[in-house]
Structure formats: C-alpha cells, structure tokens
Design a protein around this motif. Structure first.
Motif, PDB file in Angstrom:
ATOM      1  N   THR A  44       0.802  -1.221   0.000  1.00 35.20           N
ATOM      2  CA  THR A  44       0.000   0.000   0.000  1.00 35.20           C
ATOM      3  C   THR A  44       0.839   1.277   0.000  1.00 35.20           C
ATOM      4  N   SER A  45       2.138   1.133   0.184  1.00 39.00           N
ATOM      5  CA  SER A  45       3.008   2.301   0.315  1.00 39.00           C
ATOM      6  C   SER A  45       3.260   3.017  -1.006  1.00 39.00           C
ATOM      7  N   PRO A  87       0.323  15.070  -0.518  1.00 38.18           N
ATOM      8  CA  PRO A  87      -0.044  14.356  -1.752  1.00 38.18           C
ATOM      9  C   PRO A  87       0.966  13.232  -1.980  1.00 38.18           C
ATOM     10  N   LEU A  88       0.562  12.198  -2.680  1.00 38.21           N
ATOM     11  CA  LEU A  88       1.470  11.079  -2.944  1.00 38.21           C
ATOM     12  C   LEU A  88       2.690  11.522  -3.740  1.00 38.21           C
ATOM     13  N   CYS A  89       2.544  12.620  -4.467  1.00 38.19           N
ATOM     14  CA  CYS A  89       3.664  13.158  -5.249  1.00 38.19           C
ATOM     15  C   CYS A  89       4.825  13.589  -4.359  1.00 38.19           C
ATOM     16  N   TYR A 126       6.189  11.858  -2.314  1.00 35.03           N
ATOM     17  CA  TYR A 126       7.013  10.674  -2.081  1.00 35.03           C
ATOM     18  C   TYR A 126       7.464   9.995  -3.368  1.00 35.03           C
ATOM     19  N   ASN A 127       6.707  10.220  -4.433  1.00 30.13           N
ATOM     20  CA  ASN A 127       7.003   9.493  -5.664  1.00 30.13           C
ATOM     21  C   ASN A 127       6.417  10.240  -6.867  1.00 30.13           C
ATOM     22  N   ASP A 128       7.259  10.531  -7.842  1.00 25.67           N
ATOM     23  CA  ASP A 128       6.838  11.298  -9.022  1.00 25.67           C
ATOM     24  C   ASP A 128       5.855  10.559  -9.933  1.00 25.67           C
ATOM     25  N   LYS A 129       5.660   9.287  -9.724  1.00 27.91           N
ATOM     26  CA  LYS A 129       4.793   8.531 -10.635  1.00 27.91           C
ATOM     27  C   LYS A 129       3.310   8.836 -10.429  1.00 27.91           C
ATOM     28  N   TYR A 130       2.982   9.505  -9.325  1.00 29.60           N
ATOM     29  CA  TYR A 130       1.575   9.777  -9.016  1.00 29.60           C
ATOM     30  C   TYR A 130       1.095  11.083  -9.641  1.00 29.60           C
ATOM     31  N   SER A 131      -0.209  11.160  -9.814  1.00 28.26           N
ATOM     32  CA  SER A 131      -0.857  12.361 -10.327  1.00 28.26           C
ATOM     33  C   SER A 131      -1.648  12.978  -9.183  1.00 28.26           C
ATOM     34  N   CYS A 132      -1.286  14.186  -8.763  1.00 32.33           N
ATOM     35  CA  CYS A 132      -1.874  14.781  -7.559  1.00 32.33           C
ATOM     36  C   CYS A 132      -2.554  16.115  -7.836  1.00 32.33           C
ATOM     37  N   PRO A 133      -3.777  16.299  -7.327  1.00 27.44           N
ATOM     38  CA  PRO A 133      -4.466  17.581  -7.481  1.00 27.44           C
ATOM     39  C   PRO A 133      -3.654  18.730  -6.872  1.00 27.44           C
ATOM     40  N   ILE A 134      -3.649  19.848  -7.570  1.00 29.82           N
ATOM     41  CA  ILE A 134      -2.945  21.037  -7.092  1.00 29.82           C
ATOM     42  C   ILE A 134      -3.944  21.931  -6.359  1.00 29.82           C
ATOM     43  N   PRO A 135      -3.693  22.251  -5.096  1.00 35.90           N
ATOM     44  CA  PRO A 135      -4.640  23.085  -4.341  1.00 35.90           C
ATOM     45  C   PRO A 135      -4.916  24.416  -5.050  1.00 35.90           C
TER      46      PRO A 135
END
Length: 201
Positions: A43-44, A168-170, A172-181
């Motif tokens: 899950t990490s 955001p998961l980003c 920790y890892n660039d592979k994720y797609s994270c909403p920008i506040p």
C-alpha cells in the motif's frame, strides 16, 4: 525432565516474542494508520529505496489549536470544473461548500470540494476533499500543499483538524498524479500541524 520442558517453553516464548511485528509509530490513530500504510509494501507510495529504511513519517507536534469548528455554507449551484494536477490528468470536482473559521485570532475561509467520480461509489459517497497551502510550504511542509479528508456534515458546521493533514502522494514518488490546491485555498499563516515535508524526495 522438568528442566528440559522449562527450557523448551522459555525458548518458544522468546521465539514467539521476537516474531511479533514492531509497534507502529504514531501519537494518534491517524498517525499510526498512515505510518502502517506507508510501511506496508502493498500500500506504500514510497519508492523501493525509501521503503527499505522507512520507520515513520515526520509529524508536527499535536496541537489542538489547529482543530477548528468552521461554519459551513453549502454551494449547491457551483459548476463542475476540472482540477489541475501534477500531470495532464484533470479530475472533475464541484465546490461543495465554504468553511469559515477563526485561527489564532484571524478569520479564514477554505473551499471544500467533492470528487464527481468518487461520489458515485458507496465507499466515498460522503467524502469531501480539502486541499490547501500555507506559509510552511517549501520549508517545514511539502511545497505542493497538503490535503485533509472530510465527510459531508449534517448541519451548518464542519470540524477541520489540521493535525490530520497529509501530503499528496507526489511528495514521495513522481509517478503519481496529484491535485494542485486552488489558489483560493492559500492560508496566509503557518499551519504547524499534520505531516511535515519528506526530506528524501
């Protein structure tokens, strides 16, 4: 014979104790749950090299000053919009309401959103999303801001606990797609609560 049995029992007890999982680090249930998720390889979001040495996330000290009860004004006629992310992905959200609260003698307002796709699932039908930025970003906390998970309140108030804010998961890892506040959710103050910056990323 009794001595042999005693030795065997003692040995088994030691083996049994050493085989127990280490206690999950965290002052609160939220912190313990988050650390357990990040420590579990299944899950990490951590990169493999970071997971090997991971012991626990770094949190600001728990501070009840950052646990506020906000007045909540619903905005049912707000249009659906595509929220920018760290990639080309643009998930659809609607501003569900505006939370107004006082923190350290100053009044602030934050927009709270509802994901249009998640709302159709049973698990997330009451889920609300609060992305925000503040003056700790890029220093003590992640530069891209942080998130808080909320649920649709029954009345006209909503509790916001910044001690439960997470990266955001980003972070920790660039592979994720994270909403920008959204810019409107910038708090001109330091929110010294929740998860700190992850210095390995």
């Amino acid at each position: 014979m009794k001595n042999i049995c005693l030795i065997l029992c003692s040995t088994l007890l030691i083996i049994g104790c050493s085989g127990k999982k280490e206690a999950v680090i965290g002052e609160t249930e939220f912190q313990q749950k988050l650390n357990a998720e990040y420590k579990d390889a299944s899950t990490s979001p951590l990169k493999a090299k970071d997971l090997k040495t991971f012991e626990g996330l770094d949190f600001f000290p728990i501070n009840n000053t950052f646990k506020v009860t906000a007045t909540f004004k619903r905005t049912p006629n707000s249009p659906i919009f595509k929220m920018p992310t760290s990639t080309d992905r643009k998930p659809e959200y609607r501003r569900y309401g505006i939370a107004t609260f006082t923190l350290n003698g100053k009044e602030f307002s934050l927009e709270i959103y509802r994901n249009q796709k998640l709302m159709k699932t049973e698990e997330y039908k009451n889920y609300l999303f609060l992305p925000f930025t503040d003056e700790t970003n890029g220093f003590a906390s992640y530069g891209g801001g942080r998130y808080i998970d909320l649920e649709i309140p029954k009345g006209d108030t909503i509790e916001i606990d910044f001690n439960k804010s997470y990266n955001p998961l980003c972070a920790y890892n660039d592979k994720y797609s994270c909403p920008i506040p959204p810019r409107v959710n910038f708090l001109k103050t330091e929110i010294n609560a929740g998860v700190k910056a992850f210095d390995k990323h």
